[in-house]
Design a protein around this motif. Structure first.
Motif, PDB file in Angstrom:
ATOM      1  N   GLN A 158      29.235 -35.368  42.752  1.00 25.20           N
ATOM      2  CA  GLN A 158      28.714 -34.120  42.041  1.00 25.20           C
ATOM      3  C   GLN A 158      28.561 -33.933  40.701  1.00 25.20           C
ATOM      4  N   ILE A 159      29.843 -33.865  40.421  1.00 24.14           N
ATOM      5  CA  ILE A 159      30.338 -33.754  39.124  1.00 24.14           C
ATOM      6  C   ILE A 159      29.740 -34.909  37.979  1.00 24.14           C
ATOM      7  N   THR A 160      29.821 -36.082  38.834  1.00 24.54           N
ATOM      8  CA  THR A 160      29.434 -37.381  37.978  1.00 24.54           C
ATOM      9  C   THR A 160      28.068 -37.343  37.657  1.00 24.54           C
ATOM     10  N   ASN A 161      27.141 -36.995  38.621  1.00 24.97           N
ATOM     11  CA  ASN A 161      25.973 -36.982  38.484  1.00 24.97           C
ATOM     12  C   ASN A 161      25.285 -35.867  37.479  1.00 24.97           C
ATOM     13  N   ALA A 162      26.120 -34.673  37.598  1.00 18.65           N
ATOM     14  CA  ALA A 162      25.667 -33.528  36.601  1.00 18.65           C
ATOM     15  C   ALA A 162      25.908 -34.075  35.263  1.00 18.65           C
ATOM     16  N   VAL A 163      27.206 -34.560  35.080  1.00 18.56           N
ATOM     17  CA  VAL A 163      27.419 -34.905  33.836  1.00 18.56           C
ATOM     18  C   VAL A 163      26.544 -36.108  33.182  1.00 18.56           C
ATOM     19  N   CYS A 164      26.342 -37.057  33.994  1.00 15.81           N
ATOM     20  CA  CYS A 164      25.552 -38.190  33.665  1.00 15.81           C
ATOM     21  C   CYS A 164      24.305 -37.764  33.349  1.00 15.81           C
ATOM     22  N   GLU A 165      23.470 -36.876  34.018  1.00 14.78           N
ATOM     23  CA  GLU A 165      22.284 -36.379  33.923  1.00 14.78           C
ATOM     24  C   GLU A 165      22.154 -35.491  32.476  1.00 14.78           C
ATOM     25  N   LEU A 166      23.084 -34.995  32.541  1.00 12.75           N
ATOM     26  CA  LEU A 166      22.845 -33.695  31.091  1.00 12.75           C
ATOM     27  C   LEU A 166      23.269 -34.622  29.627  1.00 12.75           C
ATOM     28  N   LEU A 167      24.205 -35.611  29.954  1.00 14.86           N
ATOM     29  CA  LEU A 167      24.433 -36.658  28.666  1.00 14.86           C
ATOM     30  C   LEU A 167      23.048 -37.305  28.339  1.00 14.86           C
ATOM     31  N   ASP A 195      37.553 -47.736  37.042  1.00  9.99           N
ATOM     32  CA  ASP A 195      36.352 -48.113  37.597  1.00  9.99           C
ATOM     33  C   ASP A 195      35.265 -47.001  37.290  1.00  9.99           C
ATOM     34  N   GLN A 196      35.988 -45.541  37.422  1.00 11.12           N
ATOM     35  CA  GLN A 196      34.943 -44.590  37.140  1.00 11.12           C
ATOM     36  C   GLN A 196      34.655 -44.672  35.542  1.00 11.12           C
ATOM     37  N   LEU A 197      35.329 -44.971  34.555  1.00  9.32           N
ATOM     38  CA  LEU A 197      35.102 -44.849  33.134  1.00  9.32           C
ATOM     39  C   LEU A 197      34.118 -46.119  32.978  1.00  9.32           C
ATOM     40  N   LYS A 198      34.175 -47.100  33.857  1.00  7.67           N
ATOM     41  CA  LYS A 198      33.254 -48.346  33.774  1.00  7.67           C
ATOM     42  C   LYS A 198      31.842 -47.933  34.093  1.00  7.67           C
ATOM     43  N   TYR A 199      31.837 -47.167  35.313  1.00  7.04           N
ATOM     44  CA  TYR A 199      30.503 -46.853  35.901  1.00  7.04           C
ATOM     45  C   TYR A 199      30.034 -45.755  34.913  1.00  7.04           C
ATOM     46  N   LEU A 200      30.787 -44.798  34.343  1.00  5.69           N
ATOM     47  CA  LEU A 200      30.013 -43.901  33.371  1.00  5.69           C
ATOM     48  C   LEU A 200      29.513 -44.691  32.027  1.00  5.69           C
ATOM     49  N   GLY A 201      30.125 -45.825  31.734  1.00  2.00           N
ATOM     50  CA  GLY A 201      29.598 -46.607  30.836  1.00  2.00           C
ATOM     51  C   GLY A 201      28.337 -47.242  31.020  1.00  2.00           C
ATOM     52  N   GLU A 202      27.967 -47.395  32.376  1.00  2.00           N
ATOM     53  CA  GLU A 202      26.613 -48.072  32.692  1.00  2.00           C
ATOM     54  C   GLU A 202      25.679 -46.752  32.936  1.00  2.00           C
ATOM     55  N   ARG A 203      26.239 -45.611  33.366  1.00  2.00           N
ATOM     56  CA  ARG A 203      25.055 -44.492  33.603  1.00  2.00           C
ATOM     57  C   ARG A 203      24.890 -43.767  32.307  1.00  2.00           C
ATOM     58  N   ILE A 204      25.444 -43.748  31.589  1.00  2.00           N
ATOM     59  CA  ILE A 204      25.192 -43.010  30.247  1.00  2.00           C
ATOM     60  C   ILE A 204      24.872 -44.223  29.153  1.00  2.00           C
ATOM     61  N   PRO A 205      23.591 -43.886  28.441  1.00  2.00           N
ATOM     62  CA  PRO A 205      23.341 -44.849  27.489  1.00  2.00           C
ATOM     63  C   PRO A 205      23.763 -44.586  25.971  1.00  2.00           C
ATOM     64  N   ALA A 206      25.153 -44.769  26.077  1.00  2.00           N
ATOM     65  CA  ALA A 206      25.902 -44.434  24.654  1.00  2.00           C
ATOM     66  C   ALA A 206      26.799 -45.640  24.771  1.00  2.00           C
TER      67      ALA A 206
END
Length: 342
Positions: A158-167, A195-206
């Motif tokens: 839930q936190i991951t989805n909220a963070v990615c959506e907001l960014l 792994d979580q950091l790698k996943y965030l790199g794929e979800r966040i277009p930054a």
């Protein structure tokens, strides 16, 4: 639906890993270097000036800035697949974190110029990896920066989805992650955090920029996970500055000269620090963090005792960090009893 984050109430101190702290850092220019003899410039104001002092621009900072500008362009049109990133690696006290923060400040100010009067944008996010981090601890650092509430009632997904959506909504272009050497991928928690950091790199277009101590020799780049990271990220080494060739000496002298000219001590003789450039290099090992500490503390001591000048005697009285002192004294420890004169 994610509620747009807003800065929390401003406090006296807010770390740069929070929205408030980062905005204060970006918005606060360095104090103007007034004339040392200006009687309206109080002692307290001059102490504050020398405590912050100047940010030294090194060749490594130029290389980092150039590399990130290119990566921002390269990643801008990347819709799928692996975006490219940068790792800033080097020994402690070489200015890695400072370089990362100054880079982020430059990118944010440039974004404000391109998008004036647009609220709700967050071009840059800055966090540090917590010690013994887990995936939830890591994503909670992102959420804490954004000021997302009720984290204790949300699970990791839930936190991951909220963070990615907001960014994504806020147009974040640059994600700065400091202290990545704290992720020990040999442990289960460290591997899952990677792994979580790698996943965030794929979800966040930054564009993601990591910083850490000697990352290339750490477990972060070993094994299957490490090979994936190495395939996406280039490394810029932020090494101590050398003092061997004429070119090396020129770079060091220019940095010392910048500090010398920035001093606002009423009995300071211009060029004093440059005259001691070789000593300053030997004392600090060419590490920018140690050099900054040494000059700033010496300036503050001279203000407090009223001498208002930096001498070699004063510099020798300043205690640096333990590692710097050990390096400076190493030649004396290596001298063998048989080499001493009777």
């Amino acid at each position: 639906m994610v509620t747009t984050a807003q800065p929390t109430t401003t406090s006296t101190f807010s770390p740069l890993t929070t929205w408030d702290g980062w905005q204060q850092f970006v918005d606060t220019p360095h104090a103007p270097a007034r004339d040392a003899g200006d009687q309206k410039w109080t002692l307290e104001q001059r102490e504050d000036y020398h405590a912050r002092f100047v940010v030294l621009k090194t060749p490594a900072m130029d290389a980092i800035s150039t590399a990130v500008r290119r990566l921002l362009l390269l990643n801008r049109g990347q819709q799928g697949g692996a975006r490219r990133g940068l790792i800033i690696s080097g020994p402690a006290t070489t200015g890695k974190t400072t370089a990362m923060q100054q880079l982020g400040r430059t990118v944010e100010l440039a974004d404000r110029r391109r998008h004036p009067n647009q609220e709700g944008r967050l071009p840059v996010l800055f966090i540090t990896v917590p010690p013994s981090s887990t995936p939830k601890m890591l994503i909670s650092e992102f959420a804490r920066f954004l000021g997302l509430p009720t984290l204790e009632r949300m699970n990791q997904i839930q936190i991951t989805n909220a963070v990615c959506e907001l960014l994504c909504e806020m147009g974040t272009q640059l994600v700065l992650v400091d202290d990545v050497h704290l992720m020990d991928t040999r442990s289960r928690a460290g591997a899952e955090t990677s792994d979580q950091l790698k996943y965030l790199g794929e979800r966040i277009p930054a564009t993601f920029v990591y910083s850490g101590i000697d990352v290339e020799t750490s477990p972060l780049l070993t094994g299957v996970r490490g090979s994936q990271l190495a395939g996406r990220f280039k490394i810029v080494r932020n090494q101590p500055l050398r003092y061997g060739s004429d070119a090396d000496k020129q770079i060091w002298h220019d940095l010392v000269r910048s500090m010398d000219s920035a001093l606002r001590l009423r009995r300071h003789r211009p060029g004093t620090l440059v005259a001691h450039a070789a000593y300053l290099h030997a004392r600090t090992g060419g590490r920018i963090g140690s050099l900054s500490h040494l000059i700033r503390e010496a300036a503050l001591v001279s203000l407090l005792d009223g001498t208002e000048k930096i001498t070699k005697k004063l510099l020798e009285q300043i205690e640096l960090d333990t590692a710097a002192e050990q390096r400076a004294r190493a030649p004396h420890r290596r001298r063998m009893p048989s080499q001493r004169q009777p």
